[in-house]
Design a protein around this motif. Structure first.
Motif, PDB file in Angstrom:
ATOM      1  N   ASP A 213       0.812  -1.214   0.000  1.00 16.69           N
ATOM      2  CA  ASP A 213       0.000   0.000   0.000  1.00 16.69           C
ATOM      3  C   ASP A 213       0.846   1.265   0.000  1.00 16.69           C
ATOM      4  O   ASP A 213       0.384   2.321  -0.418  1.00 16.69           O
ATOM      5  N   GLU A 296      -4.334  -3.505   3.502  1.00 18.22           N
ATOM      6  CA  GLU A 296      -5.225  -2.555   2.845  1.00 18.22           C
ATOM      7  C   GLU A 296      -4.536  -2.043   1.589  1.00 18.22           C
ATOM      8  O   GLU A 296      -3.307  -2.088   1.476  1.00 18.22           O
ATOM      9  N   LEU A 297      -5.322  -1.554   0.654  1.00 17.61           N
ATOM     10  CA  LEU A 297      -4.755  -1.035  -0.585  1.00 17.61           C
ATOM     11  C   LEU A 297      -5.619   0.107  -1.088  1.00 17.61           C
ATOM     12  O   LEU A 297      -6.815  -0.070  -1.327  1.00 17.61           O
ATOM     13  N   ASP A 298      -5.020   1.281  -1.221  1.00 23.81           N
ATOM     14  CA  ASP A 298      -5.723   2.464  -1.714  1.00 23.81           C
ATOM     15  C   ASP A 298      -5.511   2.553  -3.213  1.00 23.81           C
ATOM     16  O   ASP A 298      -4.463   2.982  -3.685  1.00 23.81           O
ATOM     17  N   ARG A 305      -2.058  -1.953  -9.020  1.00 21.42           N
ATOM     18  CA  ARG A 305      -1.424  -2.049  -7.703  1.00 21.42           C
ATOM     19  C   ARG A 305      -1.184  -3.514  -7.364  1.00 21.42           C
ATOM     20  O   ARG A 305      -1.888  -4.402  -7.826  1.00 21.42           O
ATOM     21  N   VAL A 307      -0.363  -6.171  -4.014  1.00 22.16           N
ATOM     22  CA  VAL A 307      -0.245  -6.395  -2.579  1.00 22.16           C
ATOM     23  C   VAL A 307       0.315  -7.804  -2.400  1.00 22.16           C
ATOM     24  O   VAL A 307      -0.229  -8.783  -2.904  1.00 22.16           O
TER      25      VAL A 307
END
Length: 531
Positions: A213, A296-298, A305, A307
């Motif tokens: 993240d 979590e990943l924004d 993205r 993770v």
């Protein structure tokens, strides 16, 4: 003909220089990771310090370039054990430097701190002593990460900052030397834990950042300062509305040279989860089978993205304005998988897979069903007087009402069997033997992740009956209060489902035809649900 040997010699020299540069560019990493839930008699036990340490220890080995033999994990050890482990890593660091290797020493601590010292159980390690030790450590780079109350005392020196807005030239860590200290809170603040996250706010967001993240550059690597900036912003945001007030991580750095240390390489293990650029923007949560948020990943618009989740099955959650979008994803070993939006479904907020207890210090309760067996200790009693029987019952428990990690419970159980009364000269009459047990317990427990051992006391009111089939024989009844001890383990396979195995040992005074001291034991299992 003579030109060829000189060319070969030049090539050999060039290769040697490249090999030397490559060797110098390798950073040998050593890590000491410690977690201690206890801080002495004047502190309240923590719930997740050891869990945070285990997660960080695993993360450094899986993605942080720390070889298993170069990482030490200490759980609930004292300051002597901590300093001994640190000395061993310092010696190995010194040996590596003597071989020409560049080195980094990472020290992570999660636990209590008070009155200017880390509190490892009943032992102490002064902030200034630790800082001096790290300053003198033989590694090229020393990184201390302290997740404890008032740990910001360590950064109240020249160069300290309370906010993450700073610049450091990015580039190879080969040029950077010095000491960096990251702390979870300022010098006058408490560090807070979250039941929903299953850890402290700071360690959770630091770990989540290291899993991907915090990789704002998108290069698949998370640097030290990317990770800190991310942990700072998320910790402040998540604690702003808490009863203890916002928690502000701090940092202090004394670096010579240029470059930022890469803490994790998201591609190192080859496994994880890719969220494609076409996926909707938003904050994604990844939840383990126990209902705890592990990362979590924004996600922003049109940006892919990654993770770096460990292999396993995870629930995915993204919060929309009026509902949730949830689904399940499997991360296989050794390769990455793509999160497909089509595999997610809309669900009401009541289906939220994040099921942390979120008690914020309040009481909570469970109800459940039990099964077990009761048997008296001496053979003559259990063969002729009070028989061994199976029990079925129900139990309700109130947690954290009197004191944190104390559990008060009430229980009821019944059991029985058909038997024949043994007489000296002839076959006796048939009867039904029955047991009714009413009990109350008070136990202390020590949560260790999903496993919670406990021990305590119990007072039971025991009703034992023999009801004869033949009316010529009067029914018999014996009742008595019986004190005892109880111990066991509670396992939490799901967020609101607990499975408990327990053993009880009781004493009673038999007073019908003679004075006899009797003992009995019970073994049982309890399946409970937390509403």
């Amino acid at each position: 003909m003579s030109a060829l040997p000189s060319t070969l010699r030049a090539l050999a020299v060039a290769l040697a220089l490249v090999a030397t540069a490559a060797h110098a560019d390798v950073l040998r990493r050593f890590a000491l990771v410690a977690g201690n839930d206890e801080g002495g008699g004047d502190t309240r036990p923590l719930r997740f310090a050891q869990d945070d340490a285990r997660k960080f220890h695993s993360l450094l080995q899986r993605l942080g370039g720390v070889a298993p033999g170069d990482a030490k994990l200490l759980l609930n050890e004292d300051s002597k054990d901590f300093l001994k482990a640190l000395a061993e890593l310092e010696a190995r660091t010194r040996e590596a430097r003597a071989r020409g290797e560049r080195t980094a020493l990472i020290v992570y601590y999660s636990g209590h701190a008070k009155d200017g010292s880390l509190r490892l159980g009943d032992s102490r390690l002064g902030f200034e002593d630790l800082k001096r030790r790290l300053s003198e450590a033989p590694a090229d780079m020393r990184i201390a990460i302290l997740d404890s109350c008032r740990s910001g005392t360590l950064t109240r020196t020249k160069g300290a900052r309370r906010a993450p807005a700073f610049e450091i030239e990015s580039g190879a860590a080969r040029d950077a030397r010095g000491l960096v200290i990251l702390t979870s809170s300022a010098a006058d603040e408490d560090s807070q834990e979250s039941d929903a996250l299953g850890g402290s706010y700071f360690s959770h967001h630091l770990a989540s950042g290291l899993l991907g993240d915090a990789d704002r550059s998108g290069d698949g690597r998370v640097t030290l300062f990317e990770a800190y900036s991310h942990a700072y912003a998320r910790t402040v945001a998540d604690t702003a509305a808490s009863s203890a007030g916002p928690q502000h991580p701090t940092f202090s750095y004394d670096l010579a040279g240029n470059g930022d240390l890469v803490l994790t390489d998201l591609r190192a293990s080859g496994e994880g989860l890719l969220v494609p650029g076409a996926a909707p923007a938003g904050l994604y949560y990844f939840v383990d089978p126990g209902g705890m948020v592990v990362a979590e990943l924004d996600k922003t618009v049109d940006v892919e993205r990654r993770v770096a989740l460990a292999p396993g099955t995870y629930r995915v959650k993204r919060r929309l304005q009026d509902r949730l979008r949830i689904g399940e994803v499997e991360v296989p070993r050794g390769r990455a998988t793509v999160l497909e939006e089509a595999r997610l479904r809309d669900a009401p907020f009541s289906d939220d897979p994040v099921k942390g207890e979120a008690r914020d210090g309040g009481a909570w309760w469970t109800v459940g069903l039990s099964g077990g067996v009761q048997s008296f200790l001496d053979a003559p009693t259990r063969d002729t007087l009070f028989l061994s029987v199976g029990l079925l019952g129900a139990e309700a428990q109130l947690h954290d009402y009197f004191r944190r990690d104390w559990v008060w419970g009430v229980d009821v159980a019944v059991g029985g069997k058909q038997a024949v009364l043994a007489l000296p000269t002839l076959a006796g009459p048939a009867y039904r033997y029955s047991v009714t047990s009413l009990g109350t317990t008070l136990t202390a427990e020590w949560p260790k992740g999903r496993i919670t051992p406990f021990v305590g006391g119990r007072m039971a009111y025991l009703i034992l009956r023999r009801d004869f089939d033949d009316d010529a024989f009067p029914d018999q009844k014996f009742s008595m209060f019986s004190p005892g001890l109880v111990t066991g383990l509670r396992w939490k396979p799901l967020s609101r489902v607990h499975l408990t195995g327990q053993a009880r040992l009781h004493y009673l005074q038999y007073t019908v035809d003679e004075q006899r001291s009797l003992g009995y034991w019970e073994l049982g299992a309890l399946l409970t649900y937390q509403p």
